[in-house]
Design an enzyme around this catalytic site. Sequence first.
Site, PDB file in Angstrom:
ATOM      1  N   TYR A   1      18.155  44.585 -46.601  1.00  0.00           N
ATOM      2  CA  TYR A   1      19.292  43.865 -44.933  1.00  0.00           C
ATOM      3  C   TYR A   1      18.461  42.550 -44.473  1.00  0.00           C
ATOM      4  O   TYR A   1      18.047  41.318 -44.861  1.00  0.00           O
ATOM      5  CB  TYR A   1      19.756  43.755 -44.113  1.00  0.00           C
ATOM      6  CG  TYR A   1      20.257  42.946 -43.112  1.00  0.00           C
ATOM      7  CD1 TYR A   1      21.302  42.409 -43.400  1.00  0.00           C
ATOM      8  CD2 TYR A   1      19.720  43.314 -41.926  1.00  0.00           C
ATOM      9  CE1 TYR A   1      21.536  41.459 -41.829  1.00  0.00           C
ATOM     10  CE2 TYR A   1      19.963  42.994 -40.931  1.00  0.00           C
ATOM     11  CZ  TYR A   1      21.576  41.637 -40.393  1.00  0.00           C
ATOM     12  OH  TYR A   1      21.405  40.650 -40.264  1.00  0.00           O
TER      13      TYR A   1
ATOM     14  N   ASP B   1      35.997  32.587 -45.022  1.00  0.00           N
ATOM     15  CA  ASP B   1      36.029  34.106 -44.423  1.00  0.00           C
ATOM     16  C   ASP B   1      36.319  34.156 -45.553  1.00  0.00           C
ATOM     17  O   ASP B   1      37.306  33.950 -46.036  1.00  0.00           O
ATOM     18  CB  ASP B   1      36.016  34.079 -43.119  1.00  0.00           C
ATOM     19  CG  ASP B   1      35.694  35.276 -42.138  1.00  0.00           C
ATOM     20  OD1 ASP B   1      35.074  35.275 -41.447  1.00  0.00           O
ATOM     21  OD2 ASP B   1      35.650  36.279 -43.686  1.00  0.00           O
TER      22      ASP B   1
ATOM     23  N   GLY C   1      34.265  36.560 -38.742  1.00  0.00           N
ATOM     24  CA  GLY C   1      34.306  37.703 -37.630  1.00  0.00           C
ATOM     25  C   GLY C   1      33.209  37.447 -36.586  1.00  0.00           C
ATOM     26  O   GLY C   1      33.295  37.242 -36.011  1.00  0.00           O
ATOM     27  N   TYR C   2      32.653  38.143 -36.116  1.00  0.00           N
ATOM     28  CA  TYR C   2      32.224  39.053 -34.494  1.00  0.00           C
ATOM     29  C   TYR C   2      31.329  38.052 -34.388  1.00  0.00           C
ATOM     30  O   TYR C   2      32.504  37.359 -32.786  1.00  0.00           O
ATOM     31  CB  TYR C   2      31.323  39.993 -34.402  1.00  0.00           C
ATOM     32  CG  TYR C   2      31.416  40.917 -33.053  1.00  0.00           C
ATOM     33  CD1 TYR C   2      32.187  40.921 -31.852  1.00  0.00           C
ATOM     34  CD2 TYR C   2      28.830  41.084 -33.015  1.00  0.00           C
ATOM     35  CE1 TYR C   2      31.387  40.674 -30.605  1.00  0.00           C
ATOM     36  CE2 TYR C   2      28.777  41.609 -31.429  1.00  0.00           C
ATOM     37  CZ  TYR C   2      29.681  41.624 -30.780  1.00  0.00           C
ATOM     38  OH  TYR C   2      29.354  41.523 -29.481  1.00  0.00           O
TER      39      TYR C   2
ATOM     40  N   SER D   1      17.684  37.420 -37.626  1.00  0.00           N
ATOM     41  CA  SER D   1      17.326  38.011 -36.749  1.00  0.00           C
ATOM     42  C   SER D   1      16.326  38.629 -36.452  1.00  0.00           C
ATOM     43  O   SER D   1      15.555  38.151 -37.285  1.00  0.00           O
ATOM     44  CB  SER D   1      18.090  39.278 -37.746  1.00  0.00           C
ATOM     45  OG  SER D   1      17.486  40.487 -37.135  1.00  0.00           O
TER      46      SER D   1
ATOM     47  N   ASN E   1      35.112  41.713 -44.290  1.00  0.00           N
ATOM     48  CA  ASN E   1      34.781  42.495 -42.650  1.00  0.00           C
ATOM     49  C   ASN E   1      35.167  42.070 -41.752  1.00  0.00           C
ATOM     50  O   ASN E   1      34.402  41.847 -40.654  1.00  0.00           O
ATOM     51  CB  ASN E   1      32.845  42.611 -42.195  1.00  0.00           C
ATOM     52  CG  ASN E   1      32.353  43.373 -41.702  1.00  0.00           C
ATOM     53  OD1 ASN E   1      32.932  44.394 -41.595  1.00  0.00           O
ATOM     54  ND2 ASN E   1      31.890  43.016 -40.747  1.00  0.00           N
TER      55      ASN E   1
ATOM     56  N   ASP F   1      13.747  53.503 -37.012  1.00  0.00           N
ATOM     57  CA  ASP F   1      14.175  53.034 -35.932  1.00  0.00           C
ATOM     58  C   ASP F   1      13.288  52.614 -35.248  1.00  0.00           C
ATOM     59  O   ASP F   1      11.745  53.183 -34.908  1.00  0.00           O
ATOM     60  CB  ASP F   1      14.784  53.895 -34.923  1.00  0.00           C
ATOM     61  CG  ASP F   1      16.431  53.855 -34.820  1.00  0.00           C
ATOM     62  OD1 ASP F   1      17.026  52.824 -35.685  1.00  0.00           O
ATOM     63  OD2 ASP F   1      17.549  54.906 -34.260  1.00  0.00           O
TER      64      ASP F   1
ATOM     65  N   LYS G   1      17.151  38.540 -44.977  1.00  0.00           N
ATOM     66  CA  LYS G   1      16.777  37.383 -44.330  1.00  0.00           C
ATOM     67  C   LYS G   1      15.971  36.382 -43.932  1.00  0.00           C
ATOM     68  O   LYS G   1      15.341  35.151 -43.678  1.00  0.00           O
ATOM     69  CB  LYS G   1      16.810  38.112 -42.855  1.00  0.00           C
ATOM     70  CG  LYS G   1      18.242  38.440 -41.606  1.00  0.00           C
ATOM     71  CD  LYS G   1      19.306  37.397 -41.946  1.00  0.00           C
ATOM     72  CE  LYS G   1      21.424  38.076 -41.386  1.00  0.00           C
ATOM     73  NZ  LYS G   1      21.942  37.075 -41.723  1.00  0.00           N
TER      74      LYS G   1
END
Length: 342
Positions: free
Chosen positions: A151, A33, A12-13, A126, A37, A297, A155
């Site tokens: 999500y 993995d 992943g990233y 996160s 994604n 947001d 976490k």
Amino acid sequence: MKKTILVTGGLGYIGSHTVVELQENNYDVVVIDSLSNSIREVAERIASITKMPIKLYIADINDESLIDALFKQETIDGVIHFAAHKAVGESVQNPFKYYRNNIDGMITLQKVMRQYHVDTIVFSSSCTVYGDTKNSPINETHPVTEAISPYGTTKLVCEQILKDLCRYSGFRGIILRYFNPVGAHPSACIGELPIGVPDNLVPYITQTAAGIRDKLTVFGNDYNTADGTNIRDYIHVVDLARAHVKALDYAFTMHQDYEIFNLGTGKGHSVLEVIKAFEQASGKPLPYAIGARRAGDIEQIWADATKAAQLLKWTHQYNLYDMMDTAWKWQIALNHKQSRQG
């Protein structure tokens, strides 16, 4: 002897950049993995940077029999755990997918780790655990709050699972709460590969500049900030990857316990500042329009990363211009690849 590290979600990233840093810091790496994604080609791209092979297992972190077989086959000294679904919007639409993968995956992994006496883990968390706070910069003593998405809930739950295992089962754990990862490796060999329409600001910016998207929508310009747009702490993915290696090094020196670290630059940038930095780095004007605020947001948040500097001896090296420059070069590399394939 070199230690061998299992990196879950290692294609992943953030995982792929961390694999590069691990290999360049004298660790052997095993990657697992599911390709849910990511793409297999990333393993070849990592090898093109480090000139070292990686052992790759294509498997789901929830498949206990396969995880058990991996630990039986490999001698694992520690784990960096990235494997999780991460799209906030999708988690709202399909919460059980997130509970099943993110929470059950953490449980499965740590169950097998315990069985094979592997007690050292770095967990990818996160800043979402802090919720909508008004008190930036945020340090690690700031209370966590009820998550605003499934999500975020995963976490929080995974953090608690790890804390319990460190308290009662002899684990050594590092929880890394990072802010907004952006940018790409300076080689432009690896970077963020969003599937479909990007959820995050910077890949949407680069895709807009590349002509893939018509324009960027800035969600609100009436916030209580200098230019009215949201403020976030953006951190270069290579800086973030370096921090995972530092955290792993530190974990191996710990006794049974856990530590929590914020990873950010300690400085917030508004959406309009990010756009301006991208235009300067790329030399391209970016078409954008102001839209309505987006539900959920947060107005502004940035990190106090003093603890990471003191205990991990880690600080960021890349500035906002560098982040935009490497993100754009990565987008250009993707465009060239796609044009060759086309």
